[in-house]
Design a protein around this motif. Structure first.
Motif, short mmCIF file in Angstrom:
data_model
loop_
_atom_site.label_atom_id
_atom_site.label_comp_id
_atom_site.label_asym_id
_atom_site.label_seq_id
_atom_site.Cartn_x
_atom_site.Cartn_y
_atom_site.Cartn_z
N UNK A 1 -12.60 18.69 -6.51
CA UNK A 1 -11.87 17.44 -6.74
C UNK A 1 -10.52 17.48 -6.04
N UNK A 2 -10.14 16.35 -5.45
CA UNK A 2 -8.82 16.26 -4.80
C UNK A 2 -7.73 16.38 -5.87
N UNK A 3 -6.83 17.33 -5.74
CA UNK A 3 -5.79 17.50 -6.78
C UNK A 3 -4.82 16.33 -6.87
N UNK A 4 -4.74 15.51 -5.81
CA UNK A 4 -3.79 14.41 -5.81
C UNK A 4 -4.31 13.16 -6.53
N UNK A 5 -5.64 13.01 -6.60
CA UNK A 5 -6.15 11.77 -7.22
C UNK A 5 -7.20 12.02 -8.30
N UNK B 1 -12.25 12.60 -8.50
CA UNK B 1 -11.24 12.06 -7.61
C UNK B 1 -11.45 10.57 -7.37
N UNK B 2 -10.38 9.78 -7.49
CA UNK B 2 -10.49 8.34 -7.29
C UNK B 2 -10.52 7.97 -5.82
N UNK B 3 -10.04 8.88 -4.95
CA UNK B 3 -9.95 8.58 -3.52
C UNK B 3 -8.53 8.21 -3.13
N UNK B 4 -7.96 8.91 -2.18
CA UNK B 4 -6.59 8.64 -1.74
C UNK B 4 -6.46 9.05 -0.27
N UNK B 5 -5.27 8.91 0.26
CA UNK B 5 -5.05 9.26 1.65
C UNK B 5 -5.22 10.75 1.91
N UNK B 6 -4.90 11.58 0.93
CA UNK B 6 -5.00 13.03 1.13
C UNK B 6 -6.43 13.49 1.33
N UNK B 7 -7.38 12.80 0.70
CA UNK B 7 -8.78 13.22 0.78
C UNK B 7 -9.62 12.25 1.60
N UNK B 8 -8.98 11.36 2.34
CA UNK B 8 -9.67 10.38 3.18
C UNK B 8 -10.60 9.50 2.36
N UNK B 9 -10.21 9.24 1.10
CA UNK B 9 -10.97 8.34 0.26
C UNK B 9 -12.21 8.91 -0.36
N UNK C 1 0.85 -1.18 0.00
CA UNK C 1 0.00 0.00 0.00
C UNK C 1 0.90 1.24 0.00
N UNK C 2 0.29 2.38 -0.28
CA UNK C 2 1.03 3.64 -0.22
C UNK C 2 1.21 4.05 1.24
N UNK C 3 2.36 4.61 1.56
CA UNK C 3 2.67 4.93 2.95
C UNK C 3 1.71 5.98 3.53
N UNK C 4 1.28 6.95 2.71
CA UNK C 4 0.35 7.96 3.22
C UNK C 4 -1.00 7.34 3.55
N UNK D 1 3.24 14.22 10.53
CA UNK D 1 4.09 13.88 9.41
C UNK D 1 4.19 14.99 8.38
N UNK D 2 3.16 15.83 8.29
CA UNK D 2 3.19 16.92 7.31
C UNK D 2 3.88 18.16 7.83
N UNK D 3 4.31 18.13 9.09
CA UNK D 3 5.02 19.27 9.64
C UNK D 3 4.13 20.26 10.35
#
Length: 566
Positions: A456-460, A489-497, A126-129, A160-162
């Motif tokens: 839309x989440x820019x990361x996914x 958005x497909x859903x990722x860790x940045x947008x909580x799916x 899986x992705x670490x994030x 983790x994001x500072x």
């Protein structure tokens, strides 16, 4: 793994041995992790990177949806070890025990897991994030529901994001119920929830957060007895009567987070399975930080809407109404407008319930109905205070409406909000409250109706093709869809799916002209007023929302959720 494997796919669905070797060398020279260096060099999205890395090294990738639906097997691998080793044991229906991990370049982890886990399992990459988000989501539930004890530092720590976070001392009280409530508050504050919903059901209590205007199911308190105790704990904190379960009750309390106080408004109402509670979170300090330098363009309105609101807010007298449902950003819009005109040469007074933002140079009055300070009574006193600009937090009754209209007719500029669906329903609301239509059109300068759309989440976010049924339900002809840049958005860790991250305001502005004033004064029908507004150049919220779909910033599903098809 032999190098021949990497040469099998000319489409570069696997990393070449040279790329892996270069990543290892760079990681050693910079004291970084190989997986991090490789991902930065690849330029791939998180999902694409995990898929390619799994294919390269012979693992099976675990999708975000599969990870979200999986249940953690903390009985096999405790949470503390899972967090320390950056892996988690999972159970998915119909599958053997899985071990999700994020760093395939760590042989020590694999040796440790083979020795530590006594039952057979299969590896999943899986992705670490996403793994970090999954563990954080279960952390507070585990502490509260399983009775884990942990002293949490009350000072600031870095995530983790500072970003700095100040954690609540969740475990100071030994009661599991207290820890459930405290950890729920802490988690809601951490993810930026606006409301916490505690919903009593037949056998348990569901806990949900409203994030970006949408409810998200977070966890379940499995015991009916504990569910009742959780509601009672909230009532105690809000100084409500815990013995009274048959009528609604409202209260509030404060929590302290990193040295600042956060207001929580509580509403408890009886249901068929007990009592439900909603906790509205109001972080005044965070809002005050956001309001500094706030202006209308920052809210996301298009340039025409910003220009229209600015013209209305600079009128010498009259009334500017902002309408929309709870949580649609009405107060933020009014404060942005007031901030732009607050130059120190006007007396600006507000009356609100509660005072959400603190503005320098503005007299702000909180409503206190228990002491007799209502909107109507406070507004009468404000008029004797020689104001130039007045903001009324909300018009709730006929008396307040009448006084606000009279204030607008006597040389004051009145900013206020009313709950209505669109700019035309506002007019009906005032007439229903008994306001004379001639007085209303003389006082009213314009109406702003607004909503908040998730982006839309820019990361996914990725290109998407809507179905013909969705286009038809959205009122978009198939031939007209060619002008849209559909993204989702497909859903990722940045947008909580969820596929969405962040929101922006969309609105419609009705500026009265002579034709509209005559129609309203003569009590014309809604369609007649709407047709005149369109002729005057009204751009509806639906049109403004579809512009964002054309630009690929949001989805048709989100637009249909928030606005009505015209």
């Amino acid at each position: 793994m032999s190098a021949a494997i990497f040469a099998l796919d000319p489409r570069r669905e696997r990393f070449s041995p040279g790329v892996l070797r270069d990543a290892r060398v760079q990681a050693e020279s910079t004291s970084s992790r190989t997986v991090v260096v490789l991902e930065e060099a690849s330029g791939l999205s998180p999902a694409e990177f995990v898929s390619r890395l799994a294919s390269t090294l012979g693992y099976v990738a675990l999708s975000h949806a599969e990870l979200t639906d999986a249940q953690p097997a903390f009985d096999v691998l405790p949470f503390t070890e899972a967090s320390r080793k950056e892996c988690v044991a999972l159970r998915i229906d119909g599958s053997p025990l899985l071990l999700a991990f994020a760093d395939p370049f760590c042989p020590a982890l694999q040796a440790w897991a083979d020795h530590r886990i006594a039952v057979p399992f299969e590896w999943r990459l899986v992705h670490r994030d996403e793994l970090a988000v999954y563990l954080r989501r279960h952390e507070d539930s585990l502490r509260a529901l399983d009775g884990l004890q942990q002293d949490v530092d009350a000072g600031a720590v870095a995530d983790e994001s500072g970003d700095d976070l100040s954690l609540l001392r969740i475990s100071e009280d030994g009661s599991p119920v207290v820890r459930i409530v405290d950890s729920t508050l802490y988690d809601a504050l951490k993810v930026g929830a606006s409301d916490i919903h505690l919903e009593s059901r037949a056998r348990d209590l569901a806990i949900k957060y409203r994030i970006d205007g949408v409810l998200n199911a977070i966890r379940v308190v499995p015991s009916r007895e504990q569910a009742e105790q959780v509601i009672s704990r909230v009532k105690v904190m809000a100084e409500l009567d815990i013995s009274e379960t048959r009528v609604p009750q409202d209260g509030r309390f404060k929590v302290r987070l990193r040295g600042r106080e956060i207001d929580v408004r509580v509403s408890v109402i009886p249901s068929i399975f007990g009592e439900d509670a909603v906790l509205r979170i109001l972080d005044k300090q965070a809002l005050a930080d956001q309001i500094q330098g706030l202006n209308l363009p920052q809210l996301g309105f298009d340039t025409d809407t910003v220009a229209s609101i600015r013209r209305l807010s600079r009128e010498p007298y009259g009334m500017l109404l902002v309408t929309g449902p709870t949580g649609s950003g009405k107060t933020t819009t009014l404060y942005a407008a007031i901030s732009e005109i607050n130059r120190g040469d006007d007396k600006i007074v507000t009356i609100e319930d509660p005072v959400e933002y603190q503005l320098t140079g503005v007299l702000q009055i909180p409503v206190n109905e228990k002491k007799g300070l209502t909107f109507a009574r406070g507004l009468r006193s404000i008029l004797r205070h020689d104001p130039d600009r007045i903001m009324v937090g909300e018009i709730r009754d006929a008396e307040t409406a009448q006084i606000a209209v009279q204030a607008a007719l006597t040389g004051h500029l009145v900013f206020t909000t009313v709950h209505a669906n669109n700019v035309f329903d506002v007019i009906g609301r005032f007439l229903h409250m008994g306001v004379d239509p001639y007085n209303l059109v003389s006082a009213l300068k314009g109406v702003v109706a607004q909503r908040l759309l998730r982006l839309n989440c820019p990361d996914c976010a990725e290109p998407s093709t809507p179905t013909p049924e969705l286009l038809a339900d959205s009122g978009i002809p198939l031939q007209a869809s060619a002008g849209f840049r559909f993204m989702k958005g497909a859903g990722c860790g940045s947008c909580r799916g969820t596929g969405y991250r962040g929101r922006r305001a969309v609105g419609e502005v009705l500026r009265l002209n002579e034709e509209l004033a005559d129609l309203i004064a003569s009590r014309a029908t809604g369609p007649a007023i709407r047709a005149a507004a369109v002729r005057a150049g009204l751009c509806t919220m639906r049109e403004a929302s579809l512009r964002l779909v054309r630009e690929g910033l949001t989805t048709l599903e989100e637009v249909n959720r928030v606005t009505a098809v015209e």
